[in-house]
Design a protein around this motif. Structure first.
Motif, PDB file in Angstrom:
ATOM      1  N   PHE A   1      37.526  31.006  31.928  1.00  0.00           N
ATOM      2  CA  PHE A   1      38.237  31.212  30.663  1.00  0.00           C
ATOM      3  C   PHE A   1      37.406  30.602  29.534  1.00  0.00           C
ATOM      4  CE2 PHE A   1      41.266  30.967  34.124  1.00  0.00           C
ATOM      5  CZ  PHE A   1      42.072  32.084  33.933  1.00  0.00           C
ATOM      6  N   PRO A   2      36.309  31.251  29.173  1.00  0.00           N
ATOM      7  CA  PRO A   2      35.361  30.654  28.214  1.00  0.00           C
ATOM      8  C   PRO A   2      35.944  30.439  26.822  1.00  0.00           C
ATOM      9  CG  PRO A   2      34.777  32.947  28.700  1.00  0.00           C
ATOM     10  CD  PRO A   2      35.834  32.556  29.682  1.00  0.00           C
ATOM     11  N   ARG A   3      37.056  31.103  26.497  1.00  0.00           N
ATOM     12  CA  ARG A   3      37.665  30.874  25.178  1.00  0.00           C
ATOM     13  C   ARG A   3      38.382  29.533  25.105  1.00  0.00           C
ATOM     14  NH1 ARG A   3      41.236  36.103  24.219  1.00  0.00           N
ATOM     15  NH2 ARG A   3      41.612  35.703  26.423  1.00  0.00           N
ATOM     16  N   ARG A   4      38.641  28.942  26.258  1.00  0.00           N
ATOM     17  CA  ARG A   4      39.300  27.641  26.300  1.00  0.00           C
ATOM     18  C   ARG A   4      38.251  26.533  26.396  1.00  0.00           C
ATOM     19  NH1 ARG A   4      44.450  28.640  24.655  1.00  0.00           N
ATOM     20  NH2 ARG A   4      45.599  29.995  26.086  1.00  0.00           N
TER      21      ARG A   4
ATOM     22  N   SER B   1      46.413  30.654  35.007  1.00  0.00           N
ATOM     23  CA  SER B   1      44.990  30.277  35.063  1.00  0.00           C
ATOM     24  C   SER B   1      44.366  30.545  36.431  1.00  0.00           C
ATOM     25  CB  SER B   1      44.830  28.797  34.684  1.00  0.00           C
ATOM     26  OG  SER B   1      45.566  28.491  33.531  1.00  0.00           O
ATOM     27  N   TRP B   2      44.479  31.771  36.893  1.00  0.00           N
ATOM     28  CA  TRP B   2      43.967  32.178  38.205  1.00  0.00           C
ATOM     29  C   TRP B   2      42.541  32.698  38.035  1.00  0.00           C
ATOM     30  CZ3 TRP B   2      46.638  36.658  41.380  1.00  0.00           C
ATOM     31  CH2 TRP B   2      46.015  36.777  42.623  1.00  0.00           C
ATOM     32  N   TYR B   3      41.595  32.048  38.696  1.00  0.00           N
ATOM     33  CA  TYR B   3      40.204  32.491  38.610  1.00  0.00           C
ATOM     34  C   TYR B   3      39.494  32.243  39.934  1.00  0.00           C
ATOM     35  CZ  TYR B   3      35.281  32.844  37.354  1.00  0.00           C
ATOM     36  OH  TYR B   3      33.953  33.216  37.315  1.00  0.00           O
ATOM     37  N   VAL B   4      38.741  33.256  40.385  1.00  0.00           N
ATOM     38  CA  VAL B   4      37.909  33.161  41.583  1.00  0.00           C
ATOM     39  C   VAL B   4      36.511  33.656  41.202  1.00  0.00           C
ATOM     40  CG1 VAL B   4      37.559  33.935  43.956  1.00  0.00           C
ATOM     41  CG2 VAL B   4      39.884  33.550  43.107  1.00  0.00           C
ATOM     42  N   ARG B   5      35.496  32.946  41.607  1.00  0.00           N
ATOM     43  CA  ARG B   5      34.127  33.370  41.308  1.00  0.00           C
ATOM     44  C   ARG B   5      33.857  34.748  41.913  1.00  0.00           C
ATOM     45  NH1 ARG B   5      31.604  27.383  41.695  1.00  0.00           N
ATOM     46  NH2 ARG B   5      31.678  26.967  39.451  1.00  0.00           N
ATOM     47  N   PRO B   6      33.060  35.579  41.206  1.00  0.00           N
ATOM     48  CA  PRO B   6      32.911  36.988  41.596  1.00  0.00           C
ATOM     49  C   PRO B   6      32.558  37.215  43.058  1.00  0.00           C
ATOM     50  CG  PRO B   6      31.930  36.621  39.448  1.00  0.00           C
ATOM     51  CD  PRO B   6      32.338  35.266  39.951  1.00  0.00           C
ATOM     52  N   GLN B   7      31.659  36.416  43.620  1.00  0.00           N
ATOM     53  CA  GLN B   7      31.224  36.660  44.990  1.00  0.00           C
ATOM     54  C   GLN B   7      32.300  36.345  46.022  1.00  0.00           C
ATOM     55  OE1 GLN B   7      30.090  34.438  42.815  1.00  0.00           O
ATOM     56  NE2 GLN B   7      29.010  32.706  43.787  1.00  0.00           N
ATOM     57  N   PHE B   8      33.421  35.721  45.566  1.00  0.00           N
ATOM     58  CA  PHE B   8      34.514  35.391  46.485  1.00  0.00           C
ATOM     59  C   PHE B   8      35.801  36.145  46.141  1.00  0.00           C
ATOM     60  CE2 PHE B   8      31.593  31.817  46.657  1.00  0.00           C
ATOM     61  CZ  PHE B   8      31.491  31.587  48.021  1.00  0.00           C
ATOM     62  N   ARG B   9      35.713  37.155  45.260  1.00  0.00           N
ATOM     63  CA  ARG B   9      36.908  37.873  44.822  1.00  0.00           C
ATOM     64  C   ARG B   9      37.644  38.537  45.991  1.00  0.00           C
ATOM     65  NH1 ARG B   9      35.868  38.832  39.177  1.00  0.00           N
ATOM     66  NH2 ARG B   9      35.581  36.687  38.435  1.00  0.00           N
TER      67      ARG B   9
END
Length: 305
Positions: free
Chosen positions: A42-45, A104-112
């Motif tokens: 969430f780069p805007r935060r 705030s759910w986020y997973v790095r792309p290679q682990f999506r």
């Protein structure tokens, strides 16, 4: 790579132990890695925002048996996913239930590929789950997990210009304590708790009856004046009824406009309805009412951090 559930601690692990992916509860010692991950997702935060958010969750009352912060996904050497979940007991129709705000759910792309397992790890006992600010690309996935919209868009209004609304006296809720305010114990608790979260807790008084309202001061764009997000009212009809005096009270304090989730424009309320903008979702037996985001990230997290 197959997944299995480890019943002893609720962890989810892969069967290939050379490249293990596991979900578990976030603990305070994970803050540094989780904050780094959320800043990436969430780069805007700002980093300050996430530090403040986790500190607020640290002080937030916990429902017994539920995690304080949420869950993370990790490999043998890194945190690769996180989901924050705010849990609070509330009354719906006089019945006590649990509201869980998935945030705030986020997973790095290679682990999506493993993202749904993080969501499954965050599930708990029967509750009303809500997601009030999902990114548009995640809407199909949220709906696939059984979430439905309870607000299809958002209203941005200037309530001070509603001169047809009912006259009422607007005051900070603490001014009614010790009077015959006719507020329920639950409403008083919501007003008190949300003032402690940094919200604006107000009462609209007409005759001897008080109606509770909670707003959160926000700045959505740097070039716009602050707005007040409607966090709580007993019924959206109450806001419509007292929007004029509420709007003038807020405008005199530097908050000229108000936003809230809706399913269409409200008659007589000066403003605009944006269909499909910032939809809010729920999953559970009872949909939250419009104008009720009590005990969610909208109320607790500080946009000014």
């Amino acid at each position: 790579m197959a997944f299995s559930v480890r019943p002893s601690d609720g962890g989810i692990v892969t069967s290939d132990h050379s490249d293990m992916v596991r979900c578990r509860k976030i603990e305070s010692q994970d803050f540094g890695a989780v904050i780094e991950l959320l800043c990436e997702g969430f780069p805007r935060r700002s980093k300050t925002y996430w530090i403040d958010a986790l500190r607020r969750l640290e002080a937030f009352p916990v429902c017994e048996g539920l995690p304080r912060y949420g869950h993370l996904m990790e490999t043998s050497n890194a945190v690769v996913g996180a989901i924050l979940v705010l849990s609070a007991p509330i009354l719906v129709g006089g019945i006590k239930t649990i509201r869980r705000n998935v945030s705030s759910w986020y997973v790095r792309p290679q682990f999506r590929l493993y993202g749904p397992f993080l969501a499954r790890a965050a599930e708990g006992p029967p509750a009303t789950y809500i997601n009030i600010d999902p990114d548009p690309p995640t809407w199909p996935m949220i709906e696939a997990h059984g979430f439905q919209r309870f607000a299809d868009g958002v209203i941005a209004c200037v309530p001070a210009f509603n001169f047809r609304s009912e006259r009422a006296r607007i005051m900070p809720f603490r001014e009614v304590i010790g009077t015959d305010h006719r507020l329920s114990t639950e409403a008083l608790q919501i007003l008190r708790d949300h003032e402690e979260f940094g919200c604006i807790s107000l009462c609209s008084q007409i005759s001897l009856t008080c109606y509770p309202f909670v707003f959160r001061r926000r700045r959505l764009r740097s070039y716009l004046p602050p707005c007040g997000e409607l966090i709580y009212c007993r019924n959206i009809a109450d806001f419509e009824r007292f929007s004029g005096p509420l709007g003038r009270y807020l405008a005199l304090r530097g908050i000229p406009w108000v936003i809230f989730g809706a399913n269409g424009p409200l008659r007589g309320l000066p403003g605009w309805y944006f269909a499909g903008k910032l939809p809010a979702y729920f999953k559970g037996a009872t949909a939250p009412g419009l104008g009720d985001l009590a005990y969610t990230e909208a109320a607790i997290f500080n946009d000014y951090a």
